[in-house]
Structures are given as structure tokens and as C-alpha cells.
Scaffold this motif. Structure first.
Motif, PDB file in Angstrom:
ATOM      1  N   VAL A  33       0.864  -1.225   0.155  1.00 17.37           N
ATOM      2  CA  VAL A  33       0.059  -0.088   0.044  1.00 17.37           C
ATOM      3  C   VAL A  33       0.697   1.371  -0.026  1.00 17.37           C
ATOM      4  O   VAL A  33       1.899   1.429   0.835  1.00 17.37           O
ATOM      5  CB  VAL A  33      -0.839   0.059   1.366  1.00 17.37           C
ATOM      6  N   LEU A  34       0.568   2.291  -0.856  1.00 17.32           N
ATOM      7  CA  LEU A  34       1.048   3.461  -0.821  1.00 17.32           C
ATOM      8  C   LEU A  34       0.079   4.427  -0.105  1.00 17.32           C
ATOM      9  O   LEU A  34      -0.845   4.672  -0.550  1.00 17.32           O
ATOM     10  CB  LEU A  34       1.383   4.369  -2.213  1.00 17.32           C
ATOM     11  N   LEU A  35       0.438   5.034   1.187  1.00 15.96           N
ATOM     12  CA  LEU A  35      -0.280   5.810   1.986  1.00 15.96           C
ATOM     13  C   LEU A  35      -0.139   7.161   1.891  1.00 15.96           C
ATOM     14  O   LEU A  35       0.998   7.421   1.761  1.00 15.96           O
ATOM     15  CB  LEU A  35      -0.186   5.251   3.682  1.00 15.96           C
ATOM     16  N   THR A  36      -1.023   8.029   1.239  1.00 17.13           N
ATOM     17  CA  THR A  36      -0.671   9.412   0.828  1.00 17.13           C
ATOM     18  C   THR A  36      -1.528  10.043   1.917  1.00 17.13           C
ATOM     19  O   THR A  36      -2.613   9.901   2.379  1.00 17.13           O
ATOM     20  CB  THR A  36      -1.057   9.554  -0.449  1.00 17.13           C
ATOM     21  N   TYR A  37      -0.824  11.286   2.310  1.00 16.06           N
ATOM     22  CA  TYR A  37      -1.685  12.146   3.279  1.00 16.06           C
ATOM     23  C   TYR A  37      -0.916  13.589   3.231  1.00 16.06           C
ATOM     24  O   TYR A  37       0.073  13.690   2.367  1.00 16.06           O
ATOM     25  CB  TYR A  37      -1.914  11.591   4.591  1.00 16.06           C
ATOM     26  N   GLY A  38      -1.572  14.622   3.679  1.00 19.35           N
ATOM     27  CA  GLY A  38      -1.074  15.908   3.625  1.00 19.35           C
ATOM     28  C   GLY A  38      -0.158  16.247   4.656  1.00 19.35           C
ATOM     29  O   GLY A  38       0.873  15.634   5.201  1.00 19.35           O
ATOM     30  N   GLY A  39      -0.368  17.543   5.406  1.00 21.69           N
ATOM     31  CA  GLY A  39       0.669  18.212   6.143  1.00 21.69           C
ATOM     32  C   GLY A  39       0.533  17.941   7.785  1.00 21.69           C
ATOM     33  O   GLY A  39       1.265  18.090   8.343  1.00 21.69           O
ATOM     34  N   TYR A  60      -0.492  -5.688   5.782  1.00 21.07           N
ATOM     35  CA  TYR A  60       0.016  -5.053   4.741  1.00 21.07           C
ATOM     36  C   TYR A  60       1.330  -4.226   4.811  1.00 21.07           C
ATOM     37  O   TYR A  60       1.844  -3.939   6.049  1.00 21.07           O
ATOM     38  CB  TYR A  60      -1.045  -3.623   4.315  1.00 21.07           C
ATOM     39  N   THR A  61       2.036  -3.871   3.920  1.00 17.74           N
ATOM     40  CA  THR A  61       3.240  -3.447   3.960  1.00 17.74           C
ATOM     41  C   THR A  61       3.023  -2.006   3.398  1.00 17.74           C
ATOM     42  O   THR A  61       2.585  -1.833   2.389  1.00 17.74           O
ATOM     43  CB  THR A  61       4.207  -3.977   2.837  1.00 17.74           C
ATOM     44  N   VAL A  62       3.336  -1.040   4.158  1.00 21.30           N
ATOM     45  CA  VAL A  62       2.871   0.391   3.917  1.00 21.30           C
ATOM     46  C   VAL A  62       3.971   1.014   3.499  1.00 21.30           C
ATOM     47  O   VAL A  62       5.210   1.214   4.319  1.00 21.30           O
ATOM     48  CB  VAL A  62       2.184   1.091   5.321  1.00 21.30           C
ATOM     49  N   THR A  63       4.096   1.716   2.397  1.00 19.36           N
ATOM     50  CA  THR A  63       4.953   3.087   2.133  1.00 19.36           C
ATOM     51  C   THR A  63       4.193   4.191   2.473  1.00 19.36           C
ATOM     52  O   THR A  63       3.162   4.268   1.753  1.00 19.36           O
ATOM     53  CB  THR A  63       5.380   2.674   0.823  1.00 19.36           C
ATOM     54  N   GLU A  64       4.896   5.361   2.709  1.00 21.10           N
ATOM     55  CA  GLU A  64       4.052   6.578   2.946  1.00 21.10           C
ATOM     56  C   GLU A  64       4.601   7.640   2.070  1.00 21.10           C
ATOM     57  O   GLU A  64       5.840   7.819   2.019  1.00 21.10           O
ATOM     58  CB  GLU A  64       4.359   6.954   4.343  1.00 21.10           C
ATOM     59  N   LYS A  82       7.548   7.577  -8.369  1.00 19.24           N
ATOM     60  CA  LYS A  82       8.831   7.204  -8.043  1.00 19.24           C
ATOM     61  C   LYS A  82       8.619   5.990  -6.708  1.00 19.24           C
ATOM     62  O   LYS A  82       8.879   4.816  -7.053  1.00 19.24           O
ATOM     63  CB  LYS A  82       9.819   8.221  -7.558  1.00 19.24           C
ATOM     64  N   LEU A  83       7.933   6.185  -5.985  1.00 15.43           N
ATOM     65  CA  LEU A  83       7.579   5.385  -4.612  1.00 15.43           C
ATOM     66  C   LEU A  83       7.005   4.249  -5.084  1.00 15.43           C
ATOM     67  O   LEU A  83       7.245   3.086  -4.688  1.00 15.43           O
ATOM     68  CB  LEU A  83       7.007   5.957  -3.559  1.00 15.43           C
ATOM     69  N   CYS A  84       5.809   4.322  -5.981  1.00 18.06           N
ATOM     70  CA  CYS A  84       5.141   3.067  -6.285  1.00 18.06           C
ATOM     71  C   CYS A  84       5.833   2.396  -7.231  1.00 18.06           C
ATOM     72  O   CYS A  84       5.761   1.064  -7.114  1.00 18.06           O
ATOM     73  CB  CYS A  84       3.995   3.658  -7.261  1.00 18.06           C
ATOM     74  N   LYS A  85       6.993   2.730  -7.986  1.00 18.86           N
ATOM     75  CA  LYS A  85       7.473   1.958  -8.963  1.00 18.86           C
ATOM     76  C   LYS A  85       8.659   1.123  -8.026  1.00 18.86           C
ATOM     77  O   LYS A  85       8.837  -0.068  -8.216  1.00 18.86           O
ATOM     78  CB  LYS A  85       8.283   2.727  -9.973  1.00 18.86           C
ATOM     79  N   GLU A  86       9.364   2.134  -7.138  1.00 15.09           N
ATOM     80  CA  GLU A  86      10.421   1.367  -6.322  1.00 15.09           C
ATOM     81  C   GLU A  86       9.819   0.158  -5.416  1.00 15.09           C
ATOM     82  O   GLU A  86      10.352  -0.782  -5.055  1.00 15.09           O
ATOM     83  CB  GLU A  86      10.995   2.387  -5.517  1.00 15.09           C
ATOM     84  N   ASN A  87       8.496   0.378  -5.046  1.00 14.10           N
ATOM     85  CA  ASN A  87       8.048  -0.308  -3.917  1.00 14.10           C
ATOM     86  C   ASN A  87       7.010  -1.307  -4.407  1.00 14.10           C
ATOM     87  O   ASN A  87       6.290  -1.907  -3.722  1.00 14.10           O
ATOM     88  CB  ASN A  87       7.433   0.297  -2.758  1.00 14.10           C
ATOM     89  N   ASN A  88       6.954  -1.617  -5.803  1.00 14.42           N
ATOM     90  CA  ASN A  88       5.880  -2.303  -6.376  1.00 14.42           C
ATOM     91  C   ASN A  88       4.581  -2.417  -5.772  1.00 14.42           C
ATOM     92  O   ASN A  88       4.093  -3.342  -5.396  1.00 14.42           O
ATOM     93  CB  ASN A  88       6.486  -3.811  -6.374  1.00 14.42           C
ATOM     94  N   ILE A  89       4.017  -1.269  -5.819  1.00 15.28           N
ATOM     95  CA  ILE A  89       2.674  -0.867  -4.946  1.00 15.28           C
ATOM     96  C   ILE A  89       1.561  -1.196  -5.781  1.00 15.28           C
ATOM     97  O   ILE A  89       1.332  -1.110  -6.938  1.00 15.28           O
ATOM     98  CB  ILE A  89       2.387   0.926  -4.991  1.00 15.28           C
ATOM     99  N   ALA A 106      -3.485  11.439  -9.872  1.00 16.32           N
ATOM    100  CA  ALA A 106      -2.508  11.811 -10.535  1.00 16.32           C
ATOM    101  C   ALA A 106      -1.163  10.541 -10.360  1.00 16.32           C
ATOM    102  O   ALA A 106      -0.718  10.099 -11.571  1.00 16.32           O
ATOM    103  CB  ALA A 106      -1.824  13.196 -10.552  1.00 16.32           C
ATOM    104  N   ILE A 107      -0.967  10.415  -9.259  1.00 14.66           N
ATOM    105  CA  ILE A 107       0.111   9.212  -8.911  1.00 14.66           C
ATOM    106  C   ILE A 107      -0.198   7.967  -9.706  1.00 14.66           C
ATOM    107  O   ILE A 107       0.533   7.224 -10.467  1.00 14.66           O
ATOM    108  CB  ILE A 107       0.493   8.824  -7.532  1.00 14.66           C
ATOM    109  N   ALA A 108      -1.658   7.670  -9.238  1.00 12.46           N
ATOM    110  CA  ALA A 108      -1.983   6.130  -9.768  1.00 12.46           C
ATOM    111  C   ALA A 108      -2.010   6.037 -11.323  1.00 12.46           C
ATOM    112  O   ALA A 108      -1.626   5.045 -11.870  1.00 12.46           O
ATOM    113  CB  ALA A 108      -3.541   6.104  -9.388  1.00 12.46           C
ATOM    114  N   ALA A 109      -2.368   7.229 -11.989  1.00 10.30           N
ATOM    115  CA  ALA A 109      -2.292   7.370 -13.473  1.00 10.30           C
ATOM    116  C   ALA A 109      -0.737   7.323 -13.795  1.00 10.30           C
ATOM    117  O   ALA A 109      -0.382   6.618 -14.952  1.00 10.30           O
ATOM    118  CB  ALA A 109      -3.023   8.211 -14.153  1.00 10.30           C
ATOM    119  N   GLY A 110      -0.221   8.105 -13.249  1.00  9.29           N
ATOM    120  CA  GLY A 110       1.512   8.230 -13.659  1.00  9.29           C
ATOM    121  C   GLY A 110       2.195   7.161 -13.550  1.00  9.29           C
ATOM    122  O   GLY A 110       3.210   7.332 -14.383  1.00  9.29           O
TER     123      GLY A 110
END
Ligand code: NZQ
Ligand code: ZN
Length: 389
Positions: A33-39, A60-64, A82-89, A106-110
Motif C-alpha cells: 500500500v502507498l499511504l498518502t496524506y497531507g501536512g 499490509y506493507t506500507v510505504t508513505e 517513484k515510490l510506487c515503482k520502487e516499492n511495487n505498490i 495523478a500518481i495512480a495514473a502516472g
């Protein structure tokens, strides 16, 4: 009433406690999982801990990716890809407001974008793209990003903020209690955004799409009833729940069923303000909307009937003189925004007129707003912006 085709593939889980479905929603997509959040608002509110507990328990294996900005930047999209590609999300879990969800779309499509320059993906017109699955947990009632396929990404180097289609969330968890911590400023700005999503479709030349008009008026009346309640008592569940429900419907396309498109003029102009000055989207809209309304009413009196309908059906106003009634409806709206205590002039945001002509030319590139409810020229846009000072 015009023909329409409409599909929203997003499954909404609305209401208190719906996070209990998170594991079952994520599970089919995989465990990385790529966990995304704000500030950091989700850390302060404790939602981050709740989410992590579920993810840890589920193995789950979590990348943030944290620190996604309001008016999310292309640089955050690049980092996320980059994180998605490196961590095979396998799946992205976005926890936050519209900015976090938009950036995650945009990341999901990128991840599948074949070019080298992700800004080209943002800036080039396209439909829904191949994308990683996206699940979100909404924390701010405003954009409707939880229930549409669009996202808006900013490039501060080129002063551009561009909306495009990317992907629909597979599921959105909309628990109104997660919005108890939203500040008064963001609550009011978010509600102005919801109302603007309605205005952009309501003020259209199509006269016979009654269902859409009634839905639109219902959404506006809900906003008018509950924003003051949420400002007074941020933990009023009914107020937060109604605002969250109208957030999802307002930008979903449903209130525009059967209506002629308008190009969404206030959004086109607001995105210019945000691109140059990084302002809060809903505040920009609240400032622009009454000025836009007054300009088009003056420019083309044949649109008066729709403002009269707005004054009567939304504000409950009465009167014999149509023009006076139309203006009274606009005044009621302006007062409503003022009473919610957000800035109502560009001057308060330290914005002067130096970029207005460039903004107008960009917002109206290729005559984009010529088929609006009332056709708009670059000069009209500059006049609206000047009236906002
Ligand atoms: O970043 P964090 O720390 O989470 O804080 C955020 C941010 O500072 C805070 N916030 C969010 N939830 C909170 C909270 N603070 C306390 N408690 C909570 N529960 O609020 C601030 C604003 O967040 P942001 O996500 O930027 O707000 P919003 O949801 O209004 O999103 C604005 C962005 O969405 C775009 C806008 O242009 C803008 O870039 N839009 C997206 C649309 C779409 N996808 O369909 C349509 C809209 O018209 C709009 O253009
Ligand atoms: Zn908006």
C-alpha cells in the motif's frame, strides 16, 4: 433536456464507523500500500493511528508519501510515482482532503504514463487513464474528489493549475466525524466550493431539466442550512454529515443531468488565481462568484429569469421587479459567504491586478468560455477580477 451517459464506478461507504470496511476494500487489490496524506492533520486527529492499526493487523506493507500540499504540486506526483515503482505498490490509500486525493489520482495514473515528463500527462487533454487502484478516506467536505475521476495539479514554476481526468476511486470512506477537526476557515471554503460546483451547472441555458434544477437547489439549501451550524458547533454530526453528502453529489455530474455544459467559468478563473498566488480554492470561488453573477446579469438580461429562480427557490425571496429580485439573490449569497468569515476581496489576499490579463487569456484560451451560460470574453474576465479587488 439533453441526452446523457453517466457512470460512477466508486463505491461510497458513508457514515460513522465505515472505516471497519477498510480491510475488505483494500484486500482484493494486494498488500503493498502507498499511504498518502497531507501536512499532518491526520496525525493530530488520530486517524493516522487508526488507519495504521488496521493496516498492520491486516499484514499490509506500507510505504508513505506525506506532505502533499493544498493545491498539490507536480513534484508530489513525481515523488509518489517513484515510490510506487520502487516499492511495487498494489494500491494507493489516500487519507485527506481533495488535494491528497487529487494528487493520488495523478500518481495512480502516472505509474503507467509512458513519457518522461509527468507534467505533460497533467497538461494534455485525455480521459480516464489506466491507473493503480485507489481507495480514499475523506477528511474534508469540499471538492467531491471522492466521487469523481478528476484531479487538479499545480505547477508553480509555470503558474499553471490544471484539472484533468485520471481515475475514479474504487472506494471512498466518508465518515463525517473525520471532519470534526476541520477549521472554520476550511469548513467555509469547502462549502463555498460545493456551492460553486452547483452554480457552474445550474446557471446553464437548458431550461427544462427540472430534476437537475431541483437537486441543485436542494444541495444549495442544505449548504445554507448546515454551514452556520458546523461553524457554531464543529462536532454537530448532522451538519458535518449533510455537508459531506453534498460534497460528493455536487461535483458528481448528477446535478447537471440533461443540461448544456458551461465550461465552469468561476473554476476556470479561480484556477488562475491559485496558480499565481496559491490561494485556497473555495475562498477564490467565494470571492469570484457574486462578481461573476453581477457581470453576466448586466451583460445579458435574457438570463435574468434564472437568477429570479435562484432568488426565489434557494433564498425564498419575493418581489415584483425581476432585476431587483435577481440582484437580491446575489446579495444574499455574498452576505452568506461574508457571514462565514472568509476573505471576500482579492486585496485581503494581497492580490493586485498585475497578472489579470495573462490570467484571463489563459482561462479563456481558444475561446474556452465563449459557450458559457453567458459568453465570456477576456475583457469580461478582467472586469470580474477587478471587481474582486
Ligand atoms: O494537509 P493537511 O495537514 O491534511 O491539512 C489540510 C489542508 O491544510 C486541512 N485538512 C483536511 N482535512 C482536515 C484538515 N484539517 C483538520 N482536520 C481535517 N479533518 O485542510 C487544508 C486544505 O486541504 P485540501 O485537501 O487542500 O482542501 P480541499 O479538499 O478543498 O482540496 C482543494 C484542492 O482540490 C482541487 C482544488 O483546486 C484544490 O487543489 N479541486 C478538486 C476537484 C476534483 N478533484 O474534482 C474539484 C474542485 O473544483 C477543485 O478544483
Ligand atoms: Zn471546486
Amino acid at each position: 433536456m439533453l441526452n446523457y451517459v453517466h457512470e460512477i464506478p466508486t463505491k461510497l461507504y458513508f457514515g460513522e464507523g465505515q472505516i471497519r470496511h477498510l480491510d475488505e476494500v483494500l484486500r482484493p487489490f494486494g498488500t503493498r500500500v502507498l499511504l498518502t496524506y497531507g501536512g499532518g492533520s491526520i496525525r493530530k486527529s488520530g486517524l493516522y493511528d487508526t488507519v495504521m492499526e488496521i493496516l498492520n493487523k491486516g499484514g499490509y506493507t506500507v510505504t508513505e508519501l506525506s506532505g502533499i500540499e493544498p493545491n498539490p504540486r507536480i513534484e508530489s506526483v513525481e515523488k509518489g510515482v517513484k515510490l510506487c515503482k520502487e516499492n511495487n505498490i498494489d494500491v494507493i490509500l489516500a487519507v485527506g482532503g481533495g488535494s491528497t486525493i487529487d494528487c493520488s489520482k495523478a500518481i495512480a495514473a502516472g505509474v503507467f504514463y509512458e513519457g518522461d515528463d509527468l507534467w505533460q500527462m497533467v497538461a494534455t487533454g485525455h480521459g480516464v487513464l489506466k491507473a493503480l487502484p485507489l481507495v480514499d478516506i475523506l477528511t474534508l467536505s469540499a471538492t467531491g474528489s471522492e466521487y469523481d475521476g478528476g484531479g487538479v495539479i499545480t505547477n508553480l514554476k509555470t503558474n499553471e493549475k490544471i484539472g484533468n481526468m485520471y481515475t475514479f476511486p474504487a472506494a471512498s470512506i466518508c465518515d463525517p466525524t473525520y471532519t470534526f477537526t476541520v477549521s472554520k476557515y476550511q469548513t467555509a471554503a469547502g462549502t463555498a466550493d460545493i456551492m460553486s460546483h452547483i452554480f457552474e451547472g445550474y446557471f446553464s441555458r437548458t431550461e427544462d431539466s427540472d430534476l437537475s434544477d431541483h437537486i441543485a437547489e436542494g444541495v444549495l439549501k442544505t449548504a445554507i442550512k448546515y454551514l452556520p451550524v458546523a461553524l457554531e458547533n464543529p462536532e454537530d454530526y448532522a451538519a458535518r454529515a449533510n455537508l459531506m453528502a453534498i460534497s460528493s453529489i455536487a461535483c458528481s455530474g448528477i446535478p447537471e443531468y440533461g443540461k448544456r455544459g458551461t465550461g465552469w467559468p468561476c473554476h476556470a478563473i479561480e484556477h488562475e488565481l491559485s496558480a499565481y498566488y496559491d490561494i485556497t480554492h473555495g475562498v477564490g470561488l467565494a470571492i469570484l462568484t457574486p462578481r461573476w453573477m453581477r457581470l453576466i446579469l448586466k451583460k445579458d438580461p435574457t438570463c435574468t429569469w434564472r437568477f429570479v429562480r435562484f432568488a426565489k427557490n434557494v433564498w425564498g425571496l419575493e418581489g415584483e421587479d425581476d432585476n431587483a429580485l435577481a440582484l437580491a439573490g446575489i446579495e444574499a449569497l455574498e452576505k452568506f459567504f461574508k457571514d462565514s468569515d472568509i476573505p471576500m476581496t482579492l486585496t485581503e489576499l494581497n492580490i493586485g491586478e498585475e497578472h489579470f490579463e495573462k490570467m484571463a487569456a489563459h482561462a479563456n484560451a481558444g475561446g474556452y468560455l465563449k459557450d458559457s451560460f453567458v459568453s465570456m470574453t477576456n475583457e469580461d474576465i478582467v472586469e470580474i477580477l477587478k471587481a474582486c479587488l
